[in-house]
Design a protein around this motif. Structure first.
Motif, PDB file in Angstrom:
ATOM      1  N   THR A  99       0.673  -1.727   0.397  1.00  0.00           N
ATOM      2  CA  THR A  99       0.238  -0.114  -0.096  1.00  0.00           C
ATOM      3  C   THR A  99       0.457   1.520   0.140  1.00  0.00           C
ATOM      4  N   SER A 100       1.929   1.294   1.172  1.00  0.00           N
ATOM      5  CA  SER A 100       2.742   2.406   0.603  1.00  0.00           C
ATOM      6  C   SER A 100       3.165   2.234  -0.576  1.00  0.00           C
ATOM      7  N   LEU A 101       3.652   1.582  -0.724  1.00  0.00           N
ATOM      8  CA  LEU A 101       4.509   1.386  -1.970  1.00  0.00           C
ATOM      9  C   LEU A 101       3.861   1.711  -3.006  1.00  0.00           C
ATOM     10  N   VAL A 102       2.523   1.419  -3.135  1.00  0.00           N
ATOM     11  CA  VAL A 102       1.410   2.175  -4.395  1.00  0.00           C
ATOM     12  C   VAL A 102       0.969   3.727  -3.979  1.00  0.00           C
ATOM     13  N   GLU A 103       1.179   4.419  -3.209  1.00  0.00           N
ATOM     14  CA  GLU A 103       0.448   5.802  -2.670  1.00  0.00           C
ATOM     15  C   GLU A 103       2.274   6.318  -3.006  1.00  0.00           C
ATOM     16  N   SER A 104       3.287   6.128  -2.674  1.00  0.00           N
ATOM     17  CA  SER A 104       3.791   6.309  -3.375  1.00  0.00           C
ATOM     18  C   SER A 104       4.659   6.522  -4.582  1.00  0.00           C
ATOM     19  N   LYS A 105       4.123   5.695  -5.647  1.00  0.00           N
ATOM     20  CA  LYS A 105       3.872   6.070  -6.813  1.00  0.00           C
ATOM     21  C   LYS A 105       6.000   5.158  -7.569  1.00  0.00           C
ATOM     22  N   ALA A 128      -3.523 -11.487  -5.410  1.00  0.00           N
ATOM     23  CA  ALA A 128      -4.428 -12.354  -5.386  1.00  0.00           C
ATOM     24  C   ALA A 128      -5.703 -13.082  -5.350  1.00  0.00           C
ATOM     25  N   ASN A 129      -6.121 -13.641  -6.085  1.00  0.00           N
ATOM     26  CA  ASN A 129      -8.167 -14.231  -6.506  1.00  0.00           C
ATOM     27  C   ASN A 129      -8.790 -14.137  -5.239  1.00  0.00           C
ATOM     28  N   ASP A 130      -7.977 -15.044  -4.143  1.00  0.00           N
ATOM     29  CA  ASP A 130      -9.092 -16.151  -3.666  1.00  0.00           C
ATOM     30  C   ASP A 130      -8.736 -15.567  -2.205  1.00  0.00           C
ATOM     31  N   VAL A 131      -8.340 -14.207  -1.908  1.00  0.00           N
ATOM     32  CA  VAL A 131      -8.146 -13.830  -0.211  1.00  0.00           C
ATOM     33  C   VAL A 131      -9.396 -13.992   0.540  1.00  0.00           C
ATOM     34  N   ASP A 132      -9.207 -14.292   2.073  1.00  0.00           N
ATOM     35  CA  ASP A 132      -9.949 -14.357   3.025  1.00  0.00           C
ATOM     36  C   ASP A 132     -10.082 -13.891   3.656  1.00  0.00           C
ATOM     37  N   ILE A 144     -12.400 -11.078   1.305  1.00  0.00           N
ATOM     38  CA  ILE A 144     -12.331 -10.406   0.653  1.00  0.00           C
ATOM     39  C   ILE A 144     -11.601  -9.157   1.044  1.00  0.00           C
ATOM     40  N   GLU A 145     -11.913  -8.067   1.595  1.00  0.00           N
ATOM     41  CA  GLU A 145     -12.355  -6.750   2.780  1.00  0.00           C
ATOM     42  C   GLU A 145     -10.285  -6.395   2.116  1.00  0.00           C
ATOM     43  N   LEU A 146      -9.357  -7.533   2.624  1.00  0.00           N
ATOM     44  CA  LEU A 146      -8.157  -7.140   3.301  1.00  0.00           C
ATOM     45  C   LEU A 146      -7.701  -6.458   1.605  1.00  0.00           C
ATOM     46  N   VAL A 147      -8.352  -6.976   0.333  1.00  0.00           N
ATOM     47  CA  VAL A 147      -7.680  -6.185  -0.776  1.00  0.00           C
ATOM     48  C   VAL A 147      -8.855  -6.123  -1.909  1.00  0.00           C
ATOM     49  N   ILE A 148     -10.463  -5.477  -1.647  1.00  0.00           N
ATOM     50  CA  ILE A 148     -11.079  -5.725  -2.144  1.00  0.00           C
ATOM     51  C   ILE A 148     -10.896  -3.571  -2.898  1.00  0.00           C
ATOM     52  N   TRP A 149     -10.497  -3.249  -2.284  1.00  0.00           N
ATOM     53  CA  TRP A 149      -9.591  -1.417  -2.576  1.00  0.00           C
ATOM     54  C   TRP A 149      -8.646  -1.263  -3.185  1.00  0.00           C
ATOM     55  N   LEU A 150      -7.870  -2.878  -2.778  1.00  0.00           N
ATOM     56  CA  LEU A 150      -6.390  -2.363  -3.349  1.00  0.00           C
ATOM     57  C   LEU A 150      -6.114  -2.267  -5.250  1.00  0.00           C
TER      58      LEU A 150
END
Length: 269
Positions: free
Chosen positions: A146-152, A160-164, A166-172
């Protein structure tokens, strides 16, 4: 008057010199091979092998997996969750994991061996080797990514498509689109975990590659953008689910047929 009983006529017997076809059809049994039909009653022959998987009490986690899959088929799934059903195609995924395998981080054993060798050099009075640049490795950990994406600083994000849950990555994916970072969704968090020596990994990020791999990374980024970033409007509008079972479809078809039949009668009247 009472109904008269009809008597069946008897067929005349065959003459003595004519043989019946039944007698010809019957073959002489070989006395060496006695016919022994099996009897499957209680305490007799062993029962034949049958598929008993329908009657097996599966573990709780298996039942939860199957129930979750059925629920996602039946219920209407919003686009934010439905986007995780659209994963990267096989050929592109193979190229991606080949690139990721080149930049795997060091294991605990490798790190221990490196630090031990460095400590032995210092103890012997030699100067420790100072690496001018940090090694290029795959980054993992949802907070770090998240910090790498925010700092570009991330050049490619793999989710991954099967995180449970799903709220952990739904915003990414939305964050990657906002920051202009290419991202892709691949199958199996366990497969991502093997890259970074973990059981599972929710997401990985590539921050840089060697000069010889820049062309491969640019080809991957263009393929990923074509499948995900450029289709962002379509992804945000596409709902999932609403697929009913066989019984429900048959019930609806029966109801529609009855309604059509009734409409035909009213028109005829």
């Amino acid at each position: 008057m009472a109904p008269q009983k009809t008597q069946k006529k008897k067929v005349a017997p065959l003459p003595y010199n004519v043989k019946s076809t039944k007698a010809e059809a019957k073959k002489d049994a070989n006395p060496l091979f006695e016919r022994r039909p099996r009897k499957f009653g209680i305490g007799q022959d062993v029962q034949p092998n049958r598929d008993m998987s329908r009657y097996v009490k599966w573990p709780h986690y298996v039942r939860l997996q199957r129930q979750r899959k059925i629920l996602r088929m039946r219920l209407k799934v919003p686009p934010a969750i439905n986007q995780f059903t659209q994963t990267l195609d096989r050929n592109t995924a193979v190229q991606l994991f080949k690139l990721l395998a080149k930049y795997r981080p060091e294991t605990k054993q490798e790190k221990k061996a490196r630090l031990t060798a460095q400590a032995e050099k210092i103890a012997a009075g030699q100067k420790a080797e100072e690496s001018a640049e940090k090694p290029l490795v795959v980054k993992y950990g949802i907070n770090h990514i998240t910090s790498l994406v925010e700092s570009k600083k991330a050049q490619l994000v793999v989710i991954a498509n099967d995180v449970d849950p799903i709220e952990l990555v739904i915003w990414l994916p939305a964050l990657c689109r906002k920051m202009g970072i290419p991202y892709c969704i691949v199958k199996s968090k366990a497969r991502l975990g093997t890259v970074v020596h973990q059981k599972t990994a929710t997401a990985l990020a590539i921050t840089g590659v060697k000069p010889e791999d820049k062309q491969a990374l640019s080809a991957l980024v263009s393929a990923v953008n074509a499948n995900f970033t450029e289709k962002s409007d379509e992804i945000r509008r596409t709902w999932g689910g609403g697929i009913m079972g066989t019984k429900a479809n048959a019930k609806v078809a029966k109801r529609d047929a009855a309604a059509a039949k009734l409409a035909g009668r009213t028109k005829a009247v």
